[in-house]
Design an enzyme around this catalytic site. Structure first.
Site, PDB file in Angstrom:
ATOM      1  N   HIS A  27       0.830  -1.212   0.000  1.00  0.00           N
ATOM      2  CA  HIS A  27       0.000   0.000   0.000  1.00  0.00           C
ATOM      3  C   HIS A  27       0.862   1.259   0.000  1.00  0.00           C
ATOM      4  O   HIS A  27       2.061   1.228   0.315  1.00  0.00           O
ATOM      5  CB  HIS A  27      -0.915  -0.001   1.219  1.00  0.00           C
ATOM      6  CG  HIS A  27      -0.156   0.003   2.524  1.00  0.00           C
ATOM      7  ND1 HIS A  27       0.411   1.146   3.061  1.00  0.00           N
ATOM      8  CD2 HIS A  27       0.143  -0.996   3.383  1.00  0.00           C
ATOM      9  CE1 HIS A  27       1.012   0.850   4.185  1.00  0.00           C
ATOM     10  NE2 HIS A  27       0.877  -0.450   4.412  1.00  0.00           N
ATOM     11  N   GLU A 100      -1.968  -7.056   7.291  1.00  0.00           N
ATOM     12  CA  GLU A 100      -0.660  -6.970   7.911  1.00  0.00           C
ATOM     13  C   GLU A 100      -0.643  -7.814   9.185  1.00  0.00           C
ATOM     14  O   GLU A 100      -1.696  -8.213   9.705  1.00  0.00           O
ATOM     15  CB  GLU A 100      -0.332  -5.503   8.232  1.00  0.00           C
ATOM     16  CG  GLU A 100       1.038  -5.262   8.835  1.00  0.00           C
ATOM     17  CD  GLU A 100       2.188  -5.704   7.934  1.00  0.00           C
ATOM     18  OE1 GLU A 100       2.345  -6.935   7.767  1.00  0.00           O
ATOM     19  OE2 GLU A 100       2.935  -4.836   7.443  1.00  0.00           O
TER      20      GLU A 100
END
Length: 199
Positions: A27, A100
């Protein structure tokens, strides 16, 4: 796994021979990235730089001819994926397994003091966890399961997968045959792609 740096590819999204080409993209930047804080699964949005990085990645990957786009469900990954997917007119398929690492009570804390504490204690990083968090090995297994399922759904195709720094780094370690304790040395820059080819 085969591991390749991202490089120009033919526009046809059919790869052939039953192999799936997964373009893994971290990202764009967030304020916590900039401040050196552990984000984990805290849902931190992209900052202005991160939005620009996502737009620039969309331009670079506009001719990649993806067959599908997948993303972590966390906002910073989803917005990056939606931005890159827009020129391809593809929906973003969300998979929480691409999140994550959960850092538990460490989330929001500054990264460097925690790393230094690890080094002093000589903790086995791939099997140690913060209170309420995951180990690196657990993340590697979770993300690998997601990528194997995506590859099985798209044999012979090129697929974009937007995830997170450490989550992707675990797969790079597996691809290169590196121990997971080296995961922090393989984290991608924000909005940068690498390619994994899976059978």
């Amino acid at each position: 796994y085969d591991f390749l740096p991202a490089a120009p590819r033919p526009p046809d999204f059919r790869i052939g021979a039953g192999m799936t080409e997964l373009w893994l993209v971290r990202h764009g930047q967030t304020d916590w990235n900039l401040e050196g804080r552990m984000q984990g699964q805290s849902d931190i949005p992209l900052n202005e730089v991160g939005l620009t990085q996502a737009s620039e990645a969309a331009q670079r990957l506009a001719d990649a001819a993806f067959a599908a786009v997948y993303s972590s469900d966390l906002l910073r990954a989803r917005v990056t994926a939606e931005t890159i997917a827009a020129p391809h007119e593809l929906p973003v398929r969300v998979d929480a397994r691409l999140r994550e690492i959960c850092q538990g009570e460490w989330e929001g804390q500054h990264y460097l003091p925690l790393v230094e504490a690890y080094q002093r204690l000589e903790c086995p990083e791939d099997t140690h966890r913060a209170a309420g968090g995951e180990t690196v090995r657990e993340v590697a297994e979770r993300v690998r399961a997601a990528l194997v399922a995506i590859a099985a759904a798209h044999p012979g195709q090129r697929v974009l997968v937007v995830s997170h720094g450490l989550a992707i780094a675990t797969q790079i370690c597996l691809a290169r045959g590196l121990p997971l304790r080296q995961v922090h040395q393989t984290i991608l820059d924000n909005a940068e792609p690498f390619i994994l080819t899976l059978p």
